[in-house]
Design a protein around this motif. Structure first.
Motif, PDB file in Angstrom:
ATOM      1  N   LEU A  10       0.864  -1.179   0.000  1.00 27.88           N
ATOM      2  CA  LEU A  10       0.000   0.000   0.000  1.00 27.88           C
ATOM      3  C   LEU A  10       0.901   1.229   0.000  1.00 27.88           C
ATOM      4  O   LEU A  10       1.789   1.356   0.850  1.00 27.88           O
ATOM      5  N   LEU A  11       0.676   2.139  -0.949  1.00 30.47           N
ATOM      6  CA  LEU A  11       1.462   3.369  -1.045  1.00 30.47           C
ATOM      7  C   LEU A  11       0.683   4.520  -0.431  1.00 30.47           C
ATOM      8  O   LEU A  11      -0.474   4.764  -0.800  1.00 30.47           O
ATOM      9  N   VAL A  12       1.309   5.231   0.481  1.00 32.26           N
ATOM     10  CA  VAL A  12       0.648   6.356   1.147  1.00 32.26           C
ATOM     11  C   VAL A  12       1.510   7.601   0.972  1.00 32.26           C
ATOM     12  O   VAL A  12       2.615   7.691   1.512  1.00 32.26           O
ATOM     13  N   ASP A  13       1.001   8.555   0.201  1.00 30.15           N
ATOM     14  CA  ASP A  13       1.713   9.816  -0.039  1.00 30.15           C
ATOM     15  C   ASP A  13       0.711  10.809  -0.589  1.00 30.15           C
ATOM     16  O   ASP A  13      -0.146  10.435  -1.404  1.00 30.15           O
ATOM     17  N   ASP A  14       0.802  12.070  -0.179  1.00 26.75           N
ATOM     18  CA  ASP A  14      -0.176  13.049  -0.651  1.00 26.75           C
ATOM     19  C   ASP A  14       0.154  13.602  -2.028  1.00 26.75           C
ATOM     20  O   ASP A  14      -0.597  14.412  -2.564  1.00 26.75           O
ATOM     21  N   HIS A  15       1.261  13.158  -2.616  1.00 29.04           N
ATOM     22  CA  HIS A  15       1.602  13.570  -3.978  1.00 29.04           C
ATOM     23  C   HIS A  15       1.385  12.403  -4.945  1.00 29.04           C
ATOM     24  O   HIS A  15       2.064  11.373  -4.836  1.00 29.04           O
ATOM     25  N   VAL A  17       2.147  12.116  -8.027  1.00 25.85           N
ATOM     26  CA  VAL A  17       3.313  11.838  -8.873  1.00 25.85           C
ATOM     27  C   VAL A  17       4.287  10.926  -8.123  1.00 25.85           C
ATOM     28  O   VAL A  17       4.869   9.999  -8.714  1.00 25.85           O
ATOM     29  N   MET A  18       4.453  11.164  -6.833  1.00 25.60           N
ATOM     30  CA  MET A  18       5.343  10.319  -6.030  1.00 25.60           C
ATOM     31  C   MET A  18       4.792   8.889  -5.957  1.00 25.60           C
ATOM     32  O   MET A  18       5.538   7.919  -6.106  1.00 25.60           O
ATOM     33  N   ARG A  19       3.497   8.770  -5.753  1.00 23.26           N
ATOM     34  CA  ARG A  19       2.901   7.427  -5.693  1.00 23.26           C
ATOM     35  C   ARG A  19       3.068   6.706  -7.021  1.00 23.26           C
ATOM     36  O   ARG A  19       3.382   5.508  -7.063  1.00 23.26           O
ATOM     37  N   ALA A  20       2.870   7.436  -8.120  1.00 20.70           N
ATOM     38  CA  ALA A  20       3.007   6.826  -9.444  1.00 20.70           C
ATOM     39  C   ALA A  20       4.443   6.348  -9.676  1.00 20.70           C
ATOM     40  O   ALA A  20       4.671   5.264 -10.234  1.00 20.70           O
ATOM     41  N   VAL A  35      -1.260  -2.850  -4.210  1.00 17.41           N
ATOM     42  CA  VAL A  35      -2.683  -3.182  -4.117  1.00 17.41           C
ATOM     43  C   VAL A  35      -3.555  -1.964  -3.820  1.00 17.41           C
ATOM     44  O   VAL A  35      -4.791  -2.054  -3.873  1.00 17.41           O
ATOM     45  N   GLY A  36      -2.921  -0.844  -3.494  1.00 19.61           N
ATOM     46  CA  GLY A  36      -3.730   0.331  -3.204  1.00 19.61           C
ATOM     47  C   GLY A  36      -2.881   1.559  -2.963  1.00 19.61           C
ATOM     48  O   GLY A  36      -1.659   1.469  -2.790  1.00 19.61           O
ATOM     49  N   GLU A  37      -3.556   2.712  -2.963  1.00 20.50           N
ATOM     50  CA  GLU A  37      -2.893   3.987  -2.705  1.00 20.50           C
ATOM     51  C   GLU A  37      -3.767   4.813  -1.769  1.00 20.50           C
ATOM     52  O   GLU A  37      -4.984   4.638  -1.727  1.00 20.50           O
ATOM     53  N   ALA A  38      -3.120   5.699  -1.021  1.00 18.86           N
ATOM     54  CA  ALA A  38      -3.842   6.619  -0.145  1.00 18.86           C
ATOM     55  C   ALA A  38      -3.098   7.941  -0.135  1.00 18.86           C
ATOM     56  O   ALA A  38      -1.870   7.978  -0.247  1.00 18.86           O
ATOM     57  N   ALA A  39      -3.860   9.031   0.004  1.00 17.85           N
ATOM     58  CA  ALA A  39      -3.266  10.367  -0.046  1.00 17.85           C
ATOM     59  C   ALA A  39      -3.218  11.049   1.313  1.00 17.85           C
ATOM     60  O   ALA A  39      -2.609  12.113   1.442  1.00 17.85           O
ATOM     61  N   THR A  40      -3.851  10.464   2.307  1.00 19.80           N
ATOM     62  CA  THR A  40      -3.838  11.041   3.654  1.00 19.80           C
ATOM     63  C   THR A  40      -3.697   9.920   4.684  1.00 19.80           C
ATOM     64  O   THR A  40      -3.909   8.745   4.370  1.00 19.80           O
ATOM     65  N   GLY A  41      -3.394  10.319   5.908  1.00 15.36           N
ATOM     66  CA  GLY A  41      -3.293   9.329   6.969  1.00 15.36           C
ATOM     67  C   GLY A  41      -4.613   8.639   7.242  1.00 15.36           C
ATOM     68  O   GLY A  41      -4.654   7.428   7.493  1.00 15.36           O
TER      69      GLY A  41
END
Length: 265
Positions: A10-15, A17-20, A35-41
């Motif tokens: 799981l990738l967690v970052d508010d940017h 472009v960074m997640r990509a 399997v997933g991404e999140a932009a906030t805590g």
């Protein structure tokens, strides 16, 4: 994690472009599935509960809830099986120690190379703690200063009792607080370096376990220890578990600190 199955991340970052970028690096390495991404805590906590990833790459500075708080909340769930690697732009001691005290398995800077990110995920998934040697040194120095302050005569400030994990700055203070009268002899104000404290728990270790502890103190992973000792990783994991149990410490970081405090490194 099922043997032979890809590592679920799981990738967690508010940017975005960074997640990509992280997704591209990890999925191109093979054996890793984002399997997933999140932009906030807040989103991270929900996604961790819903997706049950093996590893979470967690940013620190985010809206709603920062990554340290999210790490703490995720790992407070007894059903959480994820290892969390904090990935941040900021090489700050308060982030490092808060992350480790919250239960994170690793700490990585965003300027690390692609291979380091991939290695971090794989190491965390294998149950190892990811601490670069320079980070390990900072952890050891922080705890060593805390020990020195705790051993110094109390000066009534209460600061020496502070936990070393919260980045308050108190543990980094010198044990000499300048409270002596100006006419006092300068001799006692600066104590000689202390001898390593006795380590009764270490006597419980077998010769092989003591050897594993020395290699842990060099911040080596299980795979690196296995290669150094010509044994299997499963055997190393067993030795590490025994070391933690016999020393009465929580994790690998605490074992490293123990080894350096007691002259076993």
């Amino acid at each position: 994690m099922t043997r032979g199955a890809p590592v679920r991340v799981l990738l967690v970052d508010d940017h975005s472009v960074m997640r990509a970028g992280f997704r591209t690096i990890l999925e191109s390495a093979g054996g890793i599935e984002v399997v997933g991404e999140a932009a906030t805590g807040v989103e991270a906590v929900a996604a961790a509960s819903a997706l049950h990833p093996d590893v979470i790459c967690m940013d620190v500075q985010m809206p709603d809830m920062d990554g340290i708080a999210a790490t703490r909340k995720i790992l407070a769930d007894p059903d959480a099986g994820a290892a969390i690697v904090v990935v941040t732009t900021f090489d700050r001691d308060d982030y490092l120690f808060e992350a480790l005290s919250s239960g994170a398995s690793g700490f990585l800077l965003k300027n690390a190379g692609p291979e380091e990110l991939v290695s971090a995920v794989r190491v965390a998934a294998a149950g190892d703690a990811l601490l670069a040697p320079e980070v390990t040194r900072r952890v050891i120095e922080r705890f060593a200063r805390a020990d020195a302050d705790a051993a110094a005569p109390a000066h009534g400030t209460g600061a020496v009792g502070a936990s070393p994990a919260h980045g308050t700055g108190a543990v980094g203070a010198s044990p000499a607080h300048g409270t002596q009268a100006s006419g006092a002899s300068p001799g006692p104000a600066r104590a000689a370096p202390a001898e390593p404290a006795p380590a009764p728990e270490a006597e419980l270790l077998t010769e092989r376990e003591a050897e594993v502890l020395r290699l842990l103190a060099q911040a080596l992973s299980n795979a690196e220890i296995a290669a150094r000792l010509y044994i299997g990783e499963a055997t190393v994991k067993t030795h590490v578990s025994n070391v933690l149990l016999k020393l009465g410490v929580r994790d690998r970081v605490a074992a490293v600190v123990y080894a350096h405090r007691h002259g076993l490194a």
